[in-house]
Motif scaffolding. Structure first.
Motif, PDB file in Angstrom:
ATOM      1  N   ILE A 148      10.611 -39.829   5.979  1.00 59.49           N
ATOM      2  CA  ILE A 148      11.191 -38.936   4.972  1.00 59.49           C
ATOM      3  C   ILE A 148      10.152 -38.615   3.900  1.00 59.49           C
ATOM      4  CG2 ILE A 148      12.982 -38.698   3.201  1.00 59.49           C
ATOM      5  CD1 ILE A 148      14.703 -40.630   4.828  1.00 59.49           C
ATOM      6  N   GLY A 149      10.039 -37.331   3.575  1.00 59.72           N
ATOM      7  CA  GLY A 149       9.214 -36.925   2.448  1.00 59.72           C
ATOM      8  C   GLY A 149       7.726 -36.919   2.709  1.00 59.72           C
ATOM      9  N   HIS A 150       7.329 -36.827   3.986  1.00 59.60           N
ATOM     10  CA  HIS A 150       5.898 -36.737   4.272  1.00 59.60           C
ATOM     11  C   HIS A 150       5.307 -35.559   3.506  1.00 59.60           C
ATOM     12  CE1 HIS A 150       2.137 -36.129   6.490  1.00 59.60           C
ATOM     13  NE2 HIS A 150       2.255 -37.384   6.877  1.00 59.60           N
ATOM     14  N   SER A 151       4.052 -35.682   3.093  1.00 58.05           N
ATOM     15  CA  SER A 151       3.441 -34.634   2.273  1.00 58.05           C
ATOM     16  C   SER A 151       3.474 -33.273   2.955  1.00 58.05           C
ATOM     17  CB  SER A 151       2.002 -35.014   1.936  1.00 58.05           C
ATOM     18  OG  SER A 151       1.227 -35.127   3.114  1.00 58.05           O
ATOM     19  N   GLU A 152       3.415 -33.258   4.281  1.00 61.77           N
ATOM     20  CA  GLU A 152       3.486 -31.976   4.988  1.00 61.77           C
ATOM     21  C   GLU A 152       4.877 -31.364   4.874  1.00 61.77           C
ATOM     22  OE1 GLU A 152       0.029 -33.639   7.920  1.00 61.77           O
ATOM     23  OE2 GLU A 152       2.061 -33.428   8.716  1.00 61.77           O
ATOM     24  N   ARG A 153       5.896 -32.200   4.827  1.00 58.41           N
ATOM     25  CA  ARG A 153       7.263 -31.696   4.601  1.00 58.41           C
ATOM     26  C   ARG A 153       7.388 -31.173   3.165  1.00 58.41           C
ATOM     27  NH1 ARG A 153       9.787 -30.240   8.819  1.00 58.41           N
ATOM     28  NH2 ARG A 153      11.469 -29.926   7.318  1.00 58.41           N
ATOM     29  N   ARG A 154       6.787 -31.878   2.233  1.00 56.57           N
ATOM     30  CA  ARG A 154       6.860 -31.450   0.833  1.00 56.57           C
ATOM     31  C   ARG A 154       6.082 -30.150   0.625  1.00 56.57           C
ATOM     32  NH1 ARG A 154       8.296 -35.882  -2.831  1.00 56.57           N
ATOM     33  NH2 ARG A 154       8.374 -37.885  -1.750  1.00 56.57           N
ATOM     34  N   GLU A 155       4.855 -30.085   1.155  1.00 54.52           N
ATOM     35  CA  GLU A 155       3.970 -28.959   0.863  1.00 54.52           C
ATOM     36  C   GLU A 155       4.265 -27.734   1.720  1.00 54.52           C
ATOM     37  OE1 GLU A 155      -0.167 -29.786   0.775  1.00 54.52           O
ATOM     38  OE2 GLU A 155       0.006 -31.219  -0.856  1.00 54.52           O
ATOM     39  N   ILE A 156       4.381 -27.929   3.031  1.00 58.22           N
ATOM     40  CA  ILE A 156       4.542 -26.784   3.938  1.00 58.22           C
ATOM     41  C   ILE A 156       5.973 -26.262   3.932  1.00 58.22           C
ATOM     42  CG2 ILE A 156       4.341 -25.991   6.332  1.00 58.22           C
ATOM     43  CD1 ILE A 156       2.170 -28.169   6.713  1.00 58.22           C
ATOM     44  N   GLN A 173      16.017 -33.322  -2.539  1.00 60.28           N
ATOM     45  CA  GLN A 173      16.372 -33.273  -1.118  1.00 60.28           C
ATOM     46  C   GLN A 173      15.927 -34.552  -0.402  1.00 60.28           C
ATOM     47  OE1 GLN A 173      14.304 -29.578  -0.330  1.00 60.28           O
ATOM     48  NE2 GLN A 173      16.235 -28.490   0.038  1.00 60.28           N
ATOM     49  N   ILE A 174      14.748 -35.011  -0.746  1.00 60.11           N
ATOM     50  CA  ILE A 174      14.230 -36.231  -0.134  1.00 60.11           C
ATOM     51  C   ILE A 174      15.105 -37.425  -0.501  1.00 60.11           C
ATOM     52  CG2 ILE A 174      12.273 -37.834  -0.237  1.00 60.11           C
ATOM     53  CD1 ILE A 174      10.554 -35.138  -0.481  1.00 60.11           C
TER      54      ILE A 174
END
Length: 249
Positions: free
Chosen positions: A91-99, A106-107
């Motif tokens: 949950i909340g990997h930087s790629e999920r946050r940024e892309i 939400q996380i």
């Protein structure tokens, strides 16, 4: 004592043949020094469920949604995830946050829903290069963790794994020095300790930023680093096996 955990994030990589080759190498190569988990693309969860049957290797999905069902095209419900034997949700990997623009709120909702489904959230936090150079690493990480604390409370962190991933060290080949990584890990543990000391001592905090076999032993030897979330190196069988076997248990 916190047992070391090493997780493989395959991201959007792999196919049935290459996955099976990796899994066979993992099964033969791990010496049991660390707990291990694999996060494949969701399409391959069934393959992992079959291949890893009877082993101690856990697996999970790279993302899931917080609603139980409905018109959420492209998303995975946690009930679906659980049905296939997953133990973890990334949950909340930087790629999920940024892309994909996922917010702290939400996380936090995803963490709450994952806990409610009796699955283990692996919560990713970390700063960008610009944020590190601006000297606000601790502020950024605190904001990310506070959103989850506000949603689920400190007691829930006994069932949460945190992965600190400096965004500037993901996929770049750069790795935070063991001392740099330890500094942030210690800060995260202090944040939790301010709420409940016992919980902070039981929470596993992994390092996730271009971990390689050459750096794993030094990283895992730090007092507040409890393992790694490994990206690119987890797609190379010998490299990932060596990282896992660098753990001290």
């Amino acid at each position: 004592m916190r047992r070391t955990l090493v997780a493989a994030n395959w991201k959007m990589n792999g196919n049935k043949a290459s996955n099976e080759a990796l899994l066979e190498a993992f099964k033969k190569g791990f010496d049991g020094s660390a707990d291990t988990a694999v996060f494949p693309p969701a399409l391959y969860i069934s393959q992992l469920a079959e291949s890893l049957k009877g082993t101690d290797i856990a697996y999970g999905v790279q993302n899931a949604y917080f609603e139980e069902k409905g018109a959420y095209t492209g998303e995975l419900a946690l009930s679906m995830v659980k049905e296939f034997g997953c133990q973890y949700v990334l949950i909340g990997h930087s790629e999920r946050r940024e892309i994909f623009g996922e917010t702290d709120e939400q996380i936090a909702a995803k963490v709450e829903a994952t806990l409610a489904a009796d699955l283990i959230p692996m919560l990713c936090v970390g700063e960008t290069l610009e944020e590190r150079e601006a000297g606000i690493t601790e502020k950024v990480v605190k904001t990310q963790i506070d959103a989850v604390l506000k949603k689920v409370g400190i007691a829930a962190f006994e069932k949460i794994v945190i992965a600190y991933e400096p965004v500037w060290a993901i996929g770049t080949g750069k790795t935070a020095s063991p001392e740099q990584a330890q500094e942030v890990h210690a800060f995260i543990r202090q944040l939790l300790a301010a709420e409940e000391a016992d919980v902070s001592q039981r929470t596993r905090i992994l390092y996730g930023g271009s971990v390689k076999a050459a750096s794993a032993e030094a990283l895992f030897g730090q007092p507040d680093i409890d393992g790694g979330l490994v990206g690119g190196a987890s797609l190379i069988a010998d490299e990932f096996v060596a990282i896992c076997n660098a753990a001290q248990g």
